[in-house]
Design a protein around this motif. Structure first.
Motif, PDB file in Angstrom:
ATOM      1  N   LYS A   1       0.837  -1.191  -0.182  1.00 36.70           N
ATOM      2  CA  LYS A   1      -0.146   0.044   0.248  1.00 36.70           C
ATOM      3  C   LYS A   1       0.849   1.473   0.056  1.00 36.70           C
ATOM      4  O   LYS A   1       1.935   1.161   0.320  1.00 36.70           O
ATOM      5  N   GLY A   2       0.415   2.449  -0.675  1.00 38.21           N
ATOM      6  CA  GLY A   2       0.974   3.496  -0.784  1.00 38.21           C
ATOM      7  C   GLY A   2       1.988   3.591  -1.307  1.00 38.21           C
ATOM      8  O   GLY A   2       2.855   4.681  -1.539  1.00 38.21           O
ATOM      9  N   SER A   3       2.714   2.771  -2.301  1.00 36.93           N
ATOM     10  CA  SER A   3       3.490   2.620  -3.175  1.00 36.93           C
ATOM     11  C   SER A   3       3.102   2.799  -4.625  1.00 36.93           C
ATOM     12  O   SER A   3       2.105   2.054  -5.085  1.00 36.93           O
ATOM     13  N   SER A   4       3.817   3.487  -5.444  1.00 36.42           N
ATOM     14  CA  SER A   4       3.418   3.444  -6.952  1.00 36.42           C
ATOM     15  C   SER A   4       4.500   4.095  -7.818  1.00 36.42           C
ATOM     16  O   SER A   4       5.432   4.501  -7.224  1.00 36.42           O
ATOM     17  N   TYR A   5       4.505   3.737  -9.037  1.00 34.39           N
ATOM     18  CA  TYR A   5       5.304   4.303  -9.830  1.00 34.39           C
ATOM     19  C   TYR A   5       4.529   4.550 -10.977  1.00 34.39           C
ATOM     20  O   TYR A   5       3.958   3.826 -11.823  1.00 34.39           O
ATOM     21  N   ASN A   6       4.896   5.798 -11.351  1.00 35.12           N
ATOM     22  CA  ASN A   6       4.232   6.237 -12.853  1.00 35.12           C
ATOM     23  C   ASN A   6       5.052   6.882 -13.551  1.00 35.12           C
ATOM     24  O   ASN A   6       6.149   7.686 -12.876  1.00 35.12           O
ATOM     25  N   ARG A   7       5.197   6.618 -14.811  1.00 32.59           N
ATOM     26  CA  ARG A   7       5.915   7.236 -15.718  1.00 32.59           C
ATOM     27  C   ARG A   7       5.730   7.560 -17.259  1.00 32.59           C
ATOM     28  O   ARG A   7       4.778   6.575 -17.606  1.00 32.59           O
ATOM     29  N   GLY A   8       5.999   8.594 -17.678  1.00 33.60           N
ATOM     30  CA  GLY A   8       5.743   9.008 -19.133  1.00 33.60           C
ATOM     31  C   GLY A   8       6.952   9.246 -19.893  1.00 33.60           C
ATOM     32  O   GLY A   8       7.808   9.576 -19.308  1.00 33.60           O
ATOM     33  N   THR A   9       6.804   8.558 -21.168  1.00 31.83           N
ATOM     34  CA  THR A   9       8.133   8.854 -21.786  1.00 31.83           C
ATOM     35  C   THR A   9       7.452   9.210 -23.431  1.00 31.83           C
ATOM     36  O   THR A   9       6.486   8.932 -23.769  1.00 31.83           O
ATOM     37  N   ILE A  10       8.471  10.017 -24.087  1.00 37.59           N
ATOM     38  CA  ILE A  10       8.346  10.514 -25.212  1.00 37.59           C
ATOM     39  C   ILE A  10       9.491  10.159 -26.164  1.00 37.59           C
ATOM     40  O   ILE A  10      10.692  10.474 -25.584  1.00 37.59           O
ATOM     41  N   ARG A  11       9.414   9.511 -27.297  1.00 36.67           N
ATOM     42  CA  ARG A  11      10.561   9.645 -28.166  1.00 36.67           C
ATOM     43  C   ARG A  11      10.123  10.065 -29.336  1.00 36.67           C
ATOM     44  O   ARG A  11       9.149   9.860 -29.906  1.00 36.67           O
ATOM     45  N   ALA A  12      11.227  10.828 -29.981  1.00 39.29           N
ATOM     46  CA  ALA A  12      11.451  11.078 -31.469  1.00 39.29           C
ATOM     47  C   ALA A  12      12.512  10.901 -32.204  1.00 39.29           C
ATOM     48  O   ALA A  12      13.517  11.343 -31.614  1.00 39.29           O
ATOM     49  N   ASN A  13      12.600   9.738 -32.956  1.00 41.09           N
ATOM     50  CA  ASN A  13      13.649   9.475 -33.753  1.00 41.09           C
ATOM     51  C   ASN A  13      13.645   9.865 -35.225  1.00 41.09           C
ATOM     52  O   ASN A  13      12.493   9.707 -35.818  1.00 41.09           O
ATOM     53  N   LEU A  14      14.257  10.666 -35.846  1.00 40.76           N
ATOM     54  CA  LEU A  14      14.056  11.192 -36.963  1.00 40.76           C
ATOM     55  C   LEU A  14      15.223  11.015 -37.912  1.00 40.76           C
ATOM     56  O   LEU A  14      16.607  11.229 -37.351  1.00 40.76           O
ATOM     57  N   ASP A  15      15.101  10.458 -39.383  1.00 40.70           N
ATOM     58  CA  ASP A  15      16.158  10.255 -40.069  1.00 40.70           C
ATOM     59  C   ASP A  15      15.884  11.039 -41.350  1.00 40.70           C
ATOM     60  O   ASP A  15      15.076  11.323 -42.130  1.00 40.70           O
TER      61      ASP A  15
END
Lengths: 499, 1016
Positions: B330-344
C-alpha cells in the motif's frame, strides 16, 4: 579538388573534438593551498582539531569507557551489547570504546597539520606560537587519553601526507615516551596560551587549562602503573599555580555548575562547548534521559544511571545527591515518580522489568525541541573542584596532610558537609577518594581514578553490572584492549596482555 | 471482481474477432531457391501486420490475408526480399534470388556495425520480438535469462526498482561492476530510464575484442541499445494497452494475537518477570496480521502509441508511453511517461544521413520502503510487518506498547510516510554521416544526457524516525549534465574486389560529466499537513548542503577489420582514454585488443557438407578498464565541520584525504575462445564461448591504520579472475505452414576467484544489519568471490551438555549457556587450536552466493493466428542469507523489545519437553543471532518468468491492419526451497561486497496481464 575537400573534413574532425585539460580542480572542497591565509583560517583549522571530539553518538562510548567501569554507574541494557561489557569491565577488543582510537588520532593528525602549516599564514611570531601552543595542547589532550586507556601507543608527531607503511604503521611507543611528549607539549602550551578568551571564543584552551591538565598528567604518572612518586610534587606545583591564579572559583550552588543557563562559569577550566545543533551538540543527554522525565524532553533512552548503592553512600545532608541522582521527581505528565517505588508500578521508572539505575541529574536540557542528538550540555573535562581535589590528593601523597585539608574542605563545605580534620594519611586518602566519587560522579574520571589508585579490583566487588557479567579480576582490565580493527590493519601493533 | 470483468471483456473481444474472420482469403504456394531446393522456414508475412507464417520442409506455405489489397512479404536469410500484392490470386509460387549483401544479420558494434558472420568477438543479440512478449518496466530487467553470460538480479519487487547486471561475473571488489550502456551511440551514466518498447535491438558486448573500443569503461561489458526507427512508406500507427494485476508470491505465517500473548508470557516467565498478558485467551481471534495490512493487489497499466513512416528522404518514429504501477505494498506507486522522437534525413544525393534522436522520460515514484537497515526506528515496513507485535489498540496506533516500548507501526509507515522520488531524463543526440567517397565516410555524433533526481521525504511524528524527531523532512536534488561529442572516419572495404577486405574506423571523443547536488533537512513539525512541500515549517535542527563535480574524458580510438577470402578474419582495436579522474601520474590509459576468426564452413573442404551451414572459430584477447573512481579522489582535500566555540556554531576546516598521485583505472585482461555452429540450414545453431579474465589493480577502499588520522584510502591493489563457459542454442524444430516452434536456450557457468588483495589476508563485507550482528561475506585470495562467512551452529545446548555440578561442558559464545541456545563449532583459537570458547575466530565459510549455473529457455510457438511464448529462467546452486527469516525465527529479545515470531518456530522451538537439536528452533529468549549457518538457505530457483498467449485477429478492414490480444503471466511458478518471500533478492544490491542478502525487501509479485495491440 577532392584532396581539399578531404582536408577540410579532417580539419573539422579535429576541431569538433575540443581538447580540455585533464587537471582536476575540486569545486566543493578546499585544498591546503587556499587554506592558512590568515588568522581566521588558522582558527578554523584549530576548531577542526577540537571538533574531532564531537562525533555523532560517540559521547555514549566516551562516557562508558571513562565513567562506565565503576561501581557507581549501571547500564540498562544487559544483553550482549557494548554497554554492559564496558560497564562491567568485561572488555573485549571489539567493544565500542574502539571508536575513540580513530577520534583521538584524528585529533593528533589535525593538530600536527596545524603545526606543519601555520607558518603559511604569516602571523606575528608570538601569535603563531600561540596557535602552535593550542595545537600542542590538543595533541597532549589526545595522547593523555590514549595512554590512560591503552598504555603504550604509537607516537605520530608529523602530519600524515602519504600512506606508506613508515608513515602509518608505527608500532606502540613505551608509555614513558608518550608521557614525555605530553609534558613537552603542555609545558610549551602553558606559557604561550592566553589566560582567557573573549566570549565568542570561550571553550578554547587557556593557560589554566594547560596547567591543570599538566598537573593531572603528573598526578597520574605518580600513581599506578608508573608510580613515579616524585611527580606528586610537580603535580601540586601546577595545581597551586592554577589555584593561585585567581581565575577560577567554586560555584556556590553545586547544581549551578551544570546548568545550561550558566555555561562557561568560573568553575569550568576546560569544556567541550555544545549547542543545540546536530554535530555540535551532545547526544549524551538523550542517552542518559529517563523517558517522560522533564529533563530531556525528547524521550530519553535511559541507557545508564547510578546504582542504588551509590545513592545510599551519600550523607543525606549532601546537596550533591539530589542534583546528581534523579531519585524522585515530578515527570512530564505531572506524576510523582520515585525510583523503585512500589506505589506506582505503572510508571516504568527504574526500568521495564527490573531495577536498572537511578537517572542521571547532571545533564538536564528540558527545552530542546531541536534534536535528540543535539543537546546543549557542555562536556566538562576539568573543573576547579577537580583541581582542588587533585591538589589535596597530591599533597596528601607527599605526606602534607594538613596542607591538603583546606582544599578538600572547600569542596565539602560547598556540598553542605562538615570539614574533615584528620591528618592520618591513609584515612585522608580514603576520604579524598570518596569525595571524588561524590563530587565528580559521571564526569568521565572514574575509571582513570581507579587505575591511578589501584582500586579496580576493589571496585569490581561493588559493580552491579560486573556481578551480572561474572567479571573476574585480572590485571588485563587495568587497561582497555587495543581495538581489534587497528591490530588487523597494522601488523606492528600488539594487543595488551590478557586480551 | 475487476479480474473477472477483464476476463469477460477479453472473451467478448475474442468472440467478435471470430466473426470478422470470414472476410479473409487464404494464399498458398511454394518458395524455392534458384537451384530448386525448397526454402525451409522462409517467412511470409502480410505487410503492416503481424499475421504471417513460415514455409515448411517442402517450401510450402499457406497464409491468411485480409483481402486483395494485402501485400505479402517473402523473406529468407541470404535471399532478396520480395513484395507481392495479392490481387485475386490464391496461389503465389516464387523463386527467391540469392542476395550476398543480406546474407547476414547486421550487428551493431561500437562506432559502427558489422555483419554477424564477420564478428570475431563475443556479442549476443536480443531483438525486440523476444522482448515484446513479456511485461517489462525497465530496460535493465529485460535481459534476465535472455543472453548467455549475463546475470540479472533485481533487488526487490518494488515498482520501478532497478536490477543488478553482471556480464561474465564481478570484476571488482569495491569498484563498479555494472556494464556501460550505450543508447544509439551515446554512452550514458547508469542504466537507461525509458520505455523498453522503444527498443529495436540490444547487443551485449562481452569479450575484450568487442568492448575494448570503449576502453576505460568497457571492462564490465557493454550493452548497446538501438531504438526503433521509421521506414519509408505508409504511416503506421501502433496503439497498445495492457493491465496487470499482481499479488505477493509468498508470505510468512506469524503468530496471531493469542499465540503472541502466550509466547510473551512464556518469555517473561523464563526471565522471572511478570506475565504481560495474564489472560491470553482474551486475544483469541484478535491481533493484526501486519502483512495483510500493508499488502494489497497490485495494479499496473500501460498505454502506448507509436507512429512511424516517412517519405523517401525523411523518416520518423515517434512514440509516447504512460505507465502506472501501483505495487502490492500500500502507498507505493510508480508512474512514468516517456516520449521519443527519432528522425532520419537523407540529403546531398544520399551522401548525407542525419539521425536525430530525442527521448524524454519522467517518473514519479512513491516509495513505501524507504529503508531496511536501521534498527529499530528505520527498519522499514516490511521488517516491521513481520516483527511488530499483533496486539495493539488500533490499526493506526503509534504509541508505547503495554510494556512501555515504542511501537513502530508498519501500516502507518506505508500510508503516512511520504517518500517521493522524481526522475527526469532527457537524452538527445544528432548523428550525421557524410559519405566522402564510396568507401570513406565521416560521422559526427553529439549528444546530451540531462538527469534530474529529486527525492523528498516526510516522516510524520507517528512513524519510525519521525517519532523522536517530532516529524522530519528532507529534500534532495541532483542534476547531471553529461555531454559527448565523437567524430570518426570509417573506411570501408578498401581493397574491394580482391581476396582482401579491410574496414577501419578511427576517431576522437570528448565527454564531460557535470553533477550538481543539494540537500536540506529539518525536524520538529508542529503542523504536518504540508509535509516536505514546505520544510521551513520545521523548527528543528536544519541541515543543508550542496556539491558540484566535473569529470572529463578524452579519447581516441581505432578499429581495423581484415578478412582474407572471407574465411580468415582479424579485428584489432585500440582506445586511448585520458580521464580527469585518474591521478596526475596516470592520466592516460591504453586499451588494446585483437581477435581472430576462421570461418571453417567457407573452406573448400566443407563445400560438400550439407549438414553444416556455418562453422566459425573465434579467439580474442585484450585489455579493458574500469574507471569507477569518483572525481577528485586522488587529491589532498580539505572538508569542513563546525564546532560550538563560545556557544556559537563556528566553521572548522578538516583534512579529508591524502593525495594519491598514482590512482588509476582497473585493468581487465580477457581471452575468449568461441565457436559458432549452424546446422540444417541454420535451423539449429550453437554459440559456445569459453572466457577467462583477470582484473588487476583493483580499486579498493582499504583500511588505513587510524593512527594516521585517516580511516581509509582508495588505492589500486589486488586482482580477481573470472573463468567460465557460455552456451546458447537456437533452434526451429518445427516449421510448417500452420505450426512453428522456435526455441532458444542459454546456459552460463563461471567462477569468480579472488587472486590477491594487495597484502590483505582477507576483506569482509559490510555488517548485515537489522538485528543480526556481524559481517557476512569474506574475500580471501584463492577463494571464490564473496563467500558467506560466519559461525557454524552444530546444535542446541541440551541438559546432557552439563556435568554433574551443573557446569557447561561444551564451548559457548558470550557466556550464553542457556538450554536450547545455539551450540557452535569451536574451530580454532588465538593459538591456532580450538580453545574451548566461541569467538570471532570460530567463523568459517558457510555458503556460496554464486550460482553454479544460470540458464534461460525461451519458446515461441505459432499455430495459425495463435502465438504462445513461455520463458523459463533459473539460478542454480547459490546460497542466500535469509537474515529476516532468522530474526523472526529465533524468539530473541533485543533491547527489551520483543518481536513477533513465526508459527513454525513457535511450534517447533526447543523446550524441555521438546529438546530438539535443530538449529532453526532455538529456545525462547535466544541471544541476538550472530551471522551463522542457520540463516543460510539454498537460493536456487527455476521460474516460469513469463508466459504469454497471443491471438492476432485476421482483419480485412482498411483502417485497422491488425489487432492482437494477449494474456501474459509473470512469475507464475517459482520452484524453490527458499523459505522467504522470494529467492531472487539482494537487499544490499548496491554493494558488490554483499551478494545474496534478504533483509526483508519489497516482495516480488506474480502478475496477470491482459493487453491488446492495435495497428493502423
Amino acid at each position: 579538388m577532392y584532396k581539399y575537400k578531404l582536408l577540410t573534413i579532417l580539419a573539422a574532425f579535429f576541431a569538433f573534438t575540443a581538447c580540455e585539460s585533464l587537471e582536476e580542480v575540486p569545486y566543493s572542497s578546499l585544498s591546503v593551498d587556499n587554506l592558512y591565509q590568515n588568522e581566521a583560517d588558522v582558527d578554523a583549522a584549530l576548531y577542526g582539531v577540537y571538533s574531532t571530539h564531537n562525533v555523532s553518538n560517540h559521547d555514549l562510548w566516551y562516557f562508558l569507557a571513562t565513567s562506565g567501569p565503576s561501581e557507581s554507574v549501571v547500564v540498562r541494557l544487559k544483553g550482549d551489547g557494548n554497554q554492559g561489557r564496558l560497564s562491567s569491565l568485561s572488555f573485549t577488543a571489539t567493544d565500542a570504546h574502539g571508536v575513540w582510537w580513530p577520534n583521538f588520532y584524528r585529533m593528533i593528525n589535525r593538530a600536527n597539520a596545524v603545526m606543519a602549516n601555520v607558518s603559511k599564514a604569516g602571523l606575528d611570531p608570538a601569535l603563531e606560537e600561540e596557535k602552535t601552543a593550542e595545537a600542542r595542547f590538543l595533541r597532549a589532550f589526545a595522547y593523555f587519553h590514549l595512554v590512560k586507556w591503552f598504555g603504550d601507543v604509537p607516537l605520530h608527531l608529523e602530519e600524515t601526507t602519504d600512506f606508506s607503511d613508515e608513515s602509518v604503521k608505527k608500532p606502540r611507543a613505551p608509555m614513558e615516551e608518550v608521557y614525555a611528549v605530553i609534558i613537552d607539549d603542555l609545558q610549551y602550551a602553558e606559557t604561550r596560551l592566553p589566560a582567557s578568551y573573549i566570549s565568542a571564543e570561550q571553550g578554547r584552551a587557556t593557560s589554566g587549562a594547560a596547567k591543570s591538565l599538566l598537573g593531572k598528567v603528573y598526578l597520574n604518572m605518580a600513581g599506578k602503573p608508573l608510580e613515579l612518586t616524585a611527580n606528586y610534587a610537580l603535580a601540586s606545583q601546577k595545581f597551586a599555580e592554577v589555584i593561585n591564579s585567581g581565575s577560577y572559583a567554586l560555584q556556590s550552588n553545586f547544581g549551578d555548575v551544570f546548568s545550561i543557563d550558566n555555561e562557561f562559569n568560573d568553575e569550568l577550566i576546560f569544556v567541550r562547548p555544545n549547542i543545540r545543533e546536530t554535530g555540535v551538540g551532545t547526544v549524551l543527554t538523550f542517552f542518559a534521559g529517563v523517558p517522560q522525565s522533564p529533563f530531556a524532553n525528547r524521550n530519553g533512552q535511559y541507557q545508564f544511571g547510578f546504582t542504588e548503592y551509590f545513592y545510599n553512600s551519600f550523607n543525606p545532608e549532601d546537596t550533591r545527591r539530589d542534583e546528581t541522582l534523579l531519585y524522585s521527581y515530578v515527570d512530564a505528565l505531572g506524576r510523582e515518580v520515585t525510583f523503585n517505588s512500589p506505589d506506582n508500578p505503572a510508571l516504568p521508572f527504574g526500568g521495564y522489568g527490573g531495577n536498572k539505575g537511578i537517572g542521571f541529574g547532571k545533564l538536564k536540557d528540558p527545552f530542546n525541541d531541536i534534536s535528540a542528538f543535539a543537546h546543549t550540555n557542555d562536556i566538562i573535562f576539568i573543573r576547579y573542584a577537580d583541581v582542588l581535589l587533585m591538589h589535596a590528593e597530591a599533597l596528601n601523597e607527599q605526606g602534607q596532610t594538613t596542607e591538603a585539608l583546606p582544599f578538600l574542605n572547600q569542596v565539602r563545605s560547598r556540598a553542605g558537609l562538615e570539614n574533615v580534620s584528620t591528618t592520618d594519611q591513609a584515612e585522608l586518602r580514603d576520604i579524598i577518594k570518596q569525595e571524588r566519587k561524590w563530587e565528580l560522579a559521571g564526569e568521565y574520571v572514574e575509571y582513570g581514578d581507579l587505575q591511578r589508585w589501584g582500586d579496580i579490583e576493589a571496585s569490581l566487588f561493588l559493580n552491579e553490572d560486573a556481578a551480572v557479567f561474572n567479571t573476574v579480576y585480572s590485571p588485563a582490565i587495568e587497561l582497555l584492549p587495543i581495538p581489534q580493527g587497528q591490530i588487523e590493519t597494522n601488523e606492528n601493533l600488539t594487543q595488551n596482555p590478557g586480551y | 471482481m475487476k479480474l473477472f470483468y477483464h476476463v469477460c471483456l477479453i472473451g467478448l473481444l475474442l468472440l467478435s474477432a471470430a466473426g470478422l474472420r470470414a472476410q479473409n482469403t487464404t494464399i498458398s504456394g511454394t518458395l524455392t531457391a534458384p537451384d530448386g531446393t525448397p526454402l525451409i522456414g522462409a517467412t511470409v508475412q502480410q505487410e503492416g501486420t503481424s499475421s504471417g507464417t513460415v514455409a515448411d520442409l517442402d517450401g510450402n506455405y499457406s497464409v491468411t490475408v485480409s483481402g486483395p489489397d494485402a501485400t505479402l512479404i517473402f523473406t529468407y536469410t541470404g535471399y532478396k526480399t520480395v513484395r507481392e500484392i495479392v490481387g485475386n490470386r490464391t496461389t503465389i509460387n516464387l523463386v527467391l534470388a540469392e542476395d550476398a549483401e543480406t546474407l547476414d544479420q547486421i550487428v551493431v558494434v561500437g562506432y559502427g556495425s558489422q555483419k554477424r558472420s564477420d564478428i570475431t568477438g563475443s556479442v549476443s543479440s536480443v531483438s525486440s520480438e523476444d522482448l515484446e512478449k513479456a511485461v517489462f518496466t525497465s530496460v535493465d530487467q529485460l535481459l534476465q535469462g535472455r543472453s548467455a553470460g549475463v546475470q540479472v538480479t533485481s533487488s526487490s519487487g518494488e515498482p520501478g526498482s532497478g536490477a543488478t547486471i553482471r556480464i561474465r561475473g564481478n570484476n571488482s571488489i569495491s569498484g563498479n561492476n555494472g556494464p556501460l550502456y550505450v543508447v544509439d551511440g551515446i554512452p550514458i551514466a547508469g542504466s537507461p530510464n525509458f520505455n523498453p518498447q522503444d527498443i529495436a535491438n540490444i547487443e551485449v558486448l562481452k569479450d575484450a575484442s568487442a568492448t575494448a573500443i570503449y576502453g576505460s569503461r568497457g571492462a564490465n561489458g557493454v550493452i548497446l541499445v538501438t531504438t526503433k526507427r521509421g521506414e519509408s512508406g505508409k504511416t503506421r500507427i501502433d496503439v497498445s494497452h495492457n493491465t496487470t494485476y499482481s499479488e505477493v508470491i509468498n508470505t510468512y505465517e506469524m503468530l496471531n494475537g493469542q499465540q503472541y500473548a502466550e509466547f510473551r508470557n512464556e518469555a517473561n516467565r523464563d526471565l522471572g518477570q511478570p506475565e504481560p498478558f495474564p489472560n491470553p485467551a482474551e486475544f483469541a481471534g484478535q491481533g493484526f496480521n501486519w502483512q495483510d495490512e500493508i499488502l494489497e493487489t497490485g495494479q499496473r497499466s500501460e498505454t502506448g502509441i507509436s507512429l512511424s513512416g516517412g517519405s523517401e528522404n525523411v523518416r520518423f518514429f515517434v512514440s509516447g508511453n504512460y505507465l502506472s504501477d501501483n505495487g502490492i505494498v500500500k502507498g507505493s506507486s510508480y508512474n512514468r511517461g516517456t516520449i521519443r522522437a527519432n528522425l532520419d534525413m537523407d540529403g546531398l544525393n544520399d551522401k548525407l544521413l542525419v539521425k536525430v534522436n530525442f527521448n524524454a522520460a519522467h517518473s514519479q515514484n512513491q516509495r513505501a520502503i524507504t529503508s531496511s537497515r536501521g534498527f529499530p526506528a528505520s527498519a522499514g515496513p516490511i521488517f516491521n510487518a513481520l516483527t511488530s507485535e499483533p496486539i495493539v489498540p488500533s490499526l493506526t496506533y503509534s504509541g508505547f506498547t503495554g510494556e512501555g516500548n515504542q511501537f513502530y507501526n508498519p501500516y502507518l509507515e506505508v500510508t503516512e510516510q511520504d517518500d517521493r522520488q522524481f526522475l527526469t531524463d532527457l537524452v538527445a543526440s544528432t548523428e550525421a554521416t557524410y559519405k566522402i567517397t564510396d568507401r570513406l565516410s565521416y560521422t559526427f555524433n553529439g549528444g546530451v544526457n540531462f538527469t534530474l533526481n529529486n527525492r523528498d521525504i516526510f516522516t510524520p511524528k507517528t512513524v519510525g524516525t519521525g517519532i523522536n524527531a517530532n516529524g522530519q523532512a528532507s529534500n534532495s536534488r541532483g542534476q547531471g549534465y553529461d555531454y559527448i561529442v565523437s567524430n570518426y572516419l570509417t573506411y570501408d572495404d578498401i581493397f574491394r574486389g580482391s581476396d582482401h577486405a579491410l574496414t577501419a574506423v578511427t576517431g576522437l571523443e570528448y565527454s564531460e560529466f557535470n553533477n550538481y547536488s543539494s540537500s536540506s533537512s529539518t525536524s520538529n513539525f508542529d503542523i504536518e499537513t504540508l509535509g516536505s512541500d514546505n520544510i521551513g515549517i520545521g523548527t528543528g535542527d536544519v541541515s543543508v548542503g550542496s556539491g558540484r563535480s566535473l569529470a572529463v574524458l578524452q579519447s581516441g580510438f581505432l578499429r581495423a577489420n581484415y578478412a582474407f577470402k572471407d574465411r580468415y578474419l582479424l579485428t584489432a582495436t585500440i582506445r586511448a582514454d585520458g580521464s580527469s579522474r585518474f591521478a596526475e601520474n596516470e592520466k592516460w590509459g591504453y586499451f588494446p585488443s585483437a581477435a581472430f576468426g576462421w570461418r571453417v564452413s567457407e573452406e573448400s573442404f566443407m563445400a560438400d557438407n550439407s549438414t553444416i551451414d556455418n562453422l566459425k572459430l573465434r579467439f580474442s584477447i585484450g585489455e579493458t578498464g574500469s574507471q569507477s573512481i569518483g572525481s577528485y579522489q586522488s587529491l589532498a582535500r580539505y572538508g569542513t565541520a563546525t564546532y560550538g566555540v563560545g556557544g556559537i556554531e563556528t566553521l572548522a576546516y578538516i583534512p579529508a584525504s591524502v593525495a594519491n598521485p598514482n590512482l588509476k583505472w582497473e585493468t581487465t585482461r580477457q581471452i575468449d575462445l568461441g565457436l559458432d555452429l549452424g546446422l540444417f540450414k541454420n535451423r539449429l545453431e550453437f554459440i559456445f564461448d569459453y572466457f577467462k579474465k583477470t582484473t588487476v589493480d583493483l580499486l579498493q577502499s582499504i583500511s588505513i591504520p587510524s593512527q594516521s588520522g585517516f580511516g581509509g584510502a582508495l588505492v589500486n591493489f589486488g586482482s580477481i579472475s573470472n573463468e567460465g563457459v557460455e552456451l546458447a542454442i537456437n533452434a526451429t524444430p518445427i516449421a510448417t505452414s500452420d505450426f512453428s516452434w522456435n526455441t532458444g536456450f542459454n546456459i552460463t557457468t563461471y567462477k569468480t576467484k579472488v587472486i590477491e588483495l594487495g597484502g590483505d589476508e582477507e576483506i569482509f563485507g559490510p555488517g548485515l544489519g537489522v538485528n543480526v550482528f556481524g559481517n557476512g561475506h569474506i574475500f580471501r585470495p584463492g577463494d571464490e568471490y564473496g563467500l558467506l562467512y560466519g559461525f557454524n551452529a552444530i546444535g542446541l545446548i541440551q541438559e546432557s551438555d552439563f556435568d554433574g555440578d551443573g557446569n557447561i561442558t561444551v564451548p559457548i559464545r558470550n557466556n550464553d549457556s542457556r538450554l536450547g541456545a545455539w551450540k557452535f563449532e569451536d574451530i580454532t583459537g588465538p593459538n591456532g587450536v580450538p580453545d574451548g570458547i566461541i569467538t570471532n575466530l570460530d567463523r568459517k565459510v558457510i555458503g556460496n552466493p554464486n550460482p553454479d549455473f544460470l540458464w534461460g529457455w525461451n519458446n515461441d510457438l505459432n499455430y495459425k493466428n495463435f502465438n504462445l511464448n513461455f520463458f523459463v529462467q533459473a539460478s542454480v546452486g547459490n546460497d542466500v542469507y535469509n537474515t529476516i527469516g532468522t530474526a523472526v525465527n529465533s524468539g530473541f529479545n533485543n533491547n527489551e523489545a520483543y518481536k513477533n515470531q513465526t508459527v513454525d518456530w513457535y511450534e517447533n522451538r526447543w523446550t524441555p519437553e521438546n529438546p530438539t537439536n535443530d538449529i532453526r528452533y532455538p529456545s525462547i529468549n535466544s541471544s541476538s543471532p550472530p551471522v551463522a549457518n542457520y540463516m543460510v538457505e539454498d537460493g536456487s530457483y527455476i521460474r516460469l518468468k513469463n508466459i504469454s498467449l497471443r491471438y492476432t485477429l485476421p482483419l480485412a478492414n482498411s483502417v485497422l491492419s491488425s489487432v492482437q490480444l494477449y494474456l501474459t503471466g509473470t512469475n507464475l511458478i517459482t520452484i524453490t526451497d527458499y523459505s522467504g518471500f522470494d529467492p531472487e533478492v539482494s537487499s544490499l544490491g548496491g554493494n558488490s561486497l554483499a551478494p545474496g542478502v534478504d533483509l526483508g525487501v519489497y516482495p516480488r509479485q506474480k502478475g496477470y496481464t491482459f493487453g491488446a495491440n492495435v495497428k493502423f
